[in-house]
Design an enzyme around this catalytic site. Structure first.
Site, mmCIF file in Angstrom:
data_model
loop_
_atom_site.group_PDB
_atom_site.id
_atom_site.type_symbol
_atom_site.label_atom_id
_atom_site.label_comp_id
_atom_site.label_asym_id
_atom_site.label_seq_id
_atom_site.Cartn_x
_atom_site.Cartn_y
_atom_site.Cartn_z
ATOM 1 N N CYS A 100 0.869 -1.196 0.000
ATOM 2 C CA CYS A 100 0.000 0.000 0.000
ATOM 3 C C CYS A 100 0.896 1.233 0.000
ATOM 4 O O CYS A 100 1.703 1.406 0.910
ATOM 5 C CB CYS A 100 -0.891 -0.029 1.233
ATOM 6 S SG CYS A 100 -1.655 1.564 1.595
ATOM 7 N N CYS A 104 -2.983 7.674 -1.770
ATOM 8 C CA CYS A 104 -4.312 7.788 -2.408
ATOM 9 C C CYS A 104 -5.386 8.317 -1.478
ATOM 10 O O CYS A 104 -6.347 8.925 -1.935
ATOM 11 C CB CYS A 104 -4.772 6.431 -2.929
ATOM 12 S SG CYS A 104 -3.456 5.311 -3.341
ATOM 13 N N THR A 191 -4.114 5.015 7.382
ATOM 14 C CA THR A 191 -3.074 4.668 6.418
ATOM 15 C C THR A 191 -2.187 5.883 6.157
ATOM 16 O O THR A 191 -2.693 6.977 5.897
ATOM 17 C CB THR A 191 -3.744 4.227 5.100
ATOM 18 O OG1 THR A 191 -4.447 3.012 5.345
ATOM 19 C CG2 THR A 191 -2.729 3.996 4.005
ATOM 20 N N GLU A 258 -0.144 1.932 9.177
ATOM 21 C CA GLU A 258 -1.371 2.445 9.785
ATOM 22 C C GLU A 258 -1.058 2.945 11.192
ATOM 23 O O GLU A 258 -0.114 2.444 11.815
ATOM 24 C CB GLU A 258 -2.461 1.353 9.869
ATOM 25 C CG GLU A 258 -3.312 1.237 8.631
ATOM 26 C CD GLU A 258 -2.633 0.466 7.500
ATOM 27 O OE1 GLU A 258 -1.763 -0.375 7.801
ATOM 28 O OE2 GLU A 258 -2.956 0.710 6.325
ATOM 29 N N HIS A 293 -12.445 5.973 -2.953
ATOM 30 C CA HIS A 293 -11.460 5.010 -2.430
ATOM 31 C C HIS A 293 -11.818 3.582 -2.844
ATOM 32 O O HIS A 293 -10.935 2.730 -2.987
ATOM 33 C CB HIS A 293 -11.314 5.150 -0.915
ATOM 34 C CG HIS A 293 -9.921 4.799 -0.465
ATOM 35 N ND1 HIS A 293 -8.787 5.345 -1.024
ATOM 36 C CD2 HIS A 293 -9.472 3.919 0.467
ATOM 37 C CE1 HIS A 293 -7.720 4.815 -0.456
ATOM 38 N NE2 HIS A 293 -8.096 3.940 0.438
ATOM 39 N N TYR A 297 -9.254 0.892 -5.120
ATOM 40 C CA TYR A 297 -8.879 -0.504 -4.887
ATOM 41 C C TYR A 297 -8.896 -1.326 -6.184
ATOM 42 O O TYR A 297 -8.236 -2.358 -6.270
ATOM 43 C CB TYR A 297 -9.818 -1.128 -3.841
ATOM 44 C CG TYR A 297 -9.408 -0.834 -2.417
ATOM 45 C CD1 TYR A 297 -8.905 0.415 -2.064
ATOM 46 C CD2 TYR A 297 -9.500 -1.798 -1.424
ATOM 47 C CE1 TYR A 297 -8.520 0.696 -0.766
ATOM 48 C CE2 TYR A 297 -9.118 -1.528 -0.115
ATOM 49 C CZ TYR A 297 -8.634 -0.286 0.205
ATOM 50 O OH TYR A 297 -8.251 -0.016 1.492
ATOM 51 N N CYS A 300 -4.970 -0.350 -7.070
ATOM 52 C CA CYS A 300 -3.827 -0.737 -6.222
ATOM 53 C C CYS A 300 -3.805 -2.232 -5.934
ATOM 54 O O CYS A 300 -2.767 -2.875 -6.024
ATOM 55 C CB CYS A 300 -3.823 0.069 -4.936
ATOM 56 S SG CYS A 300 -4.998 -0.459 -3.670
ATOM 57 N N GLU A 456 -6.824 -5.560 4.360
ATOM 58 C CA GLU A 456 -7.239 -4.244 3.871
ATOM 59 C C GLU A 456 -8.242 -4.380 2.727
ATOM 60 O O GLU A 456 -9.120 -3.531 2.558
ATOM 61 C CB GLU A 456 -6.034 -3.422 3.428
ATOM 62 C CG GLU A 456 -6.418 -1.962 3.249
ATOM 63 C CD GLU A 456 -5.264 -1.079 2.892
ATOM 64 O OE1 GLU A 456 -4.513 -1.447 1.970
ATOM 65 O OE2 GLU A 456 -5.113 -0.019 3.508
HETATM 66 FE FE1 SF4 Z 1 -3.250 1.981 0.022
HETATM 67 FE FE2 SF4 Z 1 -4.681 1.125 -2.056
HETATM 68 FE FE3 SF4 Z 1 -5.764 2.828 -0.283
HETATM 69 FE FE4 SF4 Z 1 -3.828 3.600 -2.001
HETATM 70 S S1 SF4 Z 1 -5.931 2.912 -2.532
HETATM 71 S S2 SF4 Z 1 -3.965 4.088 0.162
HETATM 72 S S3 SF4 Z 1 -2.556 1.799 -2.101
HETATM 73 S S4 SF4 Z 1 -5.086 0.729 0.074
HETATM 74 FE FE FE Z 2 -6.717 1.654 2.068
#
Ligand code: SF4
Ligand code: FE
Length: 492
Positions: A100, A104, A191, A258, A293, A297, A300, A456
């Site tokens: 991660c 983001c 995060t 985190e 968000h 996902y 990422c 996550e």
């Molecule tokens: Fe982490 Fe994915 Fe959230 Fe970006 S979108 S902060 S990489 S979990």
């Molecule tokens: Fe996240």
């Protein structure tokens, strides 16, 4: 306006006086701490790749406010192309870090705030949108990492914020002054909080009139007076403290992070306030941030999934079973699942639309479907990876054993010699290379990266039930009933 390099970003963190605690102690040099540093390296990659010509199109954008080139992590999406490029950028970073990369949450918070503050101002004649734009210009100019902070501890889930026995369990305004507000409370599971220059705080749920003091959104520097963080520990984290452990750690370069972030009466000047009591907009801000968000996902986790699939294929090759049809079929299944997730990320972006502010937002139904799939498919991908790799990924002796010169064998062989001999693969790789792939898989499936890939995937950007509520709200069952009635010729 200059975009920082990875090295400049890391140096910029040293200027902060962020208060960090871990294992019951204050960590003064957290930038170089072996447990924290991999997560800093991960964010640094979001800066580093922006300077590579081959990634310029994905990693950078043109600011709609200044016309300057900025890192895409600070951009307000101007069309559906921007939304798609965001997902592609995140897949790329997942591939490059297998972790991660944290930045983001800020990007998604910027985009949710941009459109929501505009609509609050339209209704109430407030100045939040202007405040927010000025803040964002600074973020773009200084190429800052900002942590989008949403999740409150929430205490008794059956009670509203104002009904909690301890009111601190939802972050709130405890004092209103001429020049600003004082806030108290905490955000948990944050995060990238320690690695961020600033925090952008948002409410965590929809709120009613009695929750006015909890309907607050603002920005503050991560080292603001009264703010401190307690680092969240991860599975196998203390391996990073061992003297010889780069292979045992599995991914010694990168990781996620985190923390519990405490706001112990933090003063926020008026210019950094973006919501202050407009409880009827708390739900909109939450819904939009969560939507962005959940789209993220689909980028990422897919990038990290690419590394999981690659590692499983390598493990099969090193074990000499890559031609077995059962192995090939498992890799096909993993790819199918991973690309399905990517399709969801691209689909909710393609179907995005313009908000009243001019910024673009994803299709909320498809973004929630995207994240709902992500609460499931990575688990199946990991299951198949573990199936292919074999039990060795969790039973291997330590790296120190492989390096040991202690003589134990009948003919004077060392522990290292014995481990080498008995863990040899099919001859196309060294034993060490085989061990490296197994440890990487352990890291991705069970270790520190599992925070970013597995659990996550379940709880990040909202737990599965949160998406199901949104799917119920957006699914238009009534409209579908009408379709069925028309075909069945039912008239009322
Ligand atoms: Fe982490 Fe994915 Fe959230 Fe970006 S979108 S902060 S990489 S979990
Ligand atoms: Fe996240």
């Amino acid at each position: 306006m200059t975009m920082m390099t990875g090295a400049q970003y890391i140096e910029s963190l040293r200027k902060l006086n962020t208060r960090v605690y871990m294992f019951g102690e204050k960590i003064d040099n957290w930038v170089d701490h072996p447990i924290i540093r991999p997560s800093i390296n991960c964010v640094a990659m979001t800066y580093e790749l922006a300077h590579k010509p081959e990634y310029e199109d994905l990693m950078t954008a043109t600011s709609h406010m200044t016309g300057e080139k900025v890192n895409r992590f600070t951009n307000i999406h101007q069309n559906t192309e921007d939304l798609k490029k965001k997902v592609k950028m995140q897949r790329l970073l997942g591939q490059k870090t297998a972790s991660c990369f944290q930045r983001c949450v800020g990007m998604d918070a910027f985009n949710a705030e941009y459109s929501t503050t505009f609509e609050i101002d339209e209704k109430y004649g407030t100045k939040y949108h202007e405040n927010f734009k000025e803040f964002l210009k600074m973020v773009q100019r200084e190429d800052l990492t900002v942590d989008g902070a949403m999740t409150d501890p929430k205490g008794n889930r059956a009670k509203a914020p104002h009904d909690q026995e301890d009111l601190d369990l939802f972050l709130r305004v405890v004092e209103r002054r001429e020049d600003g507000i004082v806030v108290r409370g905490a955000k948990c599971h944050q995060t990238g909080s320690i690695n961020s220059h600033w925090h952008l705080v948002m409410p965590t749920i929809s709120m009613g009139p009695l929750d006015k003091d909890f309907a607050v959104s603002f920005a503050c520097p991560s080292d603001a007076e009264g703010m401190y963080m307690v680092y969240g520990r991860q599975s196998c984290d203390t391996r990073k403290l061992e003297d010889i452990s780069d292979i045992d750690v599995g991914n010694s370069q990168f990781g996620g992070q985190e923390a519990l972030v405490v706001f112990d009466d933090v003063f926020v000047p008026n210019e950094y306030i973006f919501m202050n009591g407009e409880y009827d907009f708390a739900g909109m801000l939450v819904e939009r941030f969560a939507g962005f968000h959940r789209q993220s996902y689909g980028g990422c986790k897919v990038g990290v999934g690419d590394v999981v699939i690659g590692a499983a294929a390598l493990a099969a090759e090193y074990n000499g079973v890559e031609k077995a049809s059962a192995v090939k079929d498992k890799l096909i299944e993993m790819t199918h699942l991973n690309e399905t997730l990517y399709s969801c990320g691209i689909a909710c972006s393609t179907e995005g639309h313009k908000t009243a502010s001019g910024g673009y937002i994803i299709d909320l139904l498809l973004a929630n479907v995207c994240k709902q799939n992500i609460t499931r498919f990575p688990y199946e991908i990991v299951r198949l990876a573990e199936d292919i790799a074999g039990g060795m990924m969790v039973t291997l002796p330590s790296q120190k054993d492989f390096k040991s010169n202690l003589k134990v064998g009948r003919n004077g062989e060392t522990i290292g010699d014995i481990c080498e001999k008995y863990f040899v693969g099919n001859g196309i790789c060294s034993t060490e290379e085989r061990i490296k792939v197994m440890r990487l898989l352990e890291n991705l499936c069970l270790g520190t990266a599992a925070v970013g890939y597995r659990t996550e995937s379940m709880h990040g950007a909202g737990s599965p039930q949160a998406q199901r509520i949104m799917i119920a709200r957006q699914g238009n069952i009534q409209g579908k009933k009408e379709l069925a009635k028309a075909i069945a010729r039912i008239e009322k």
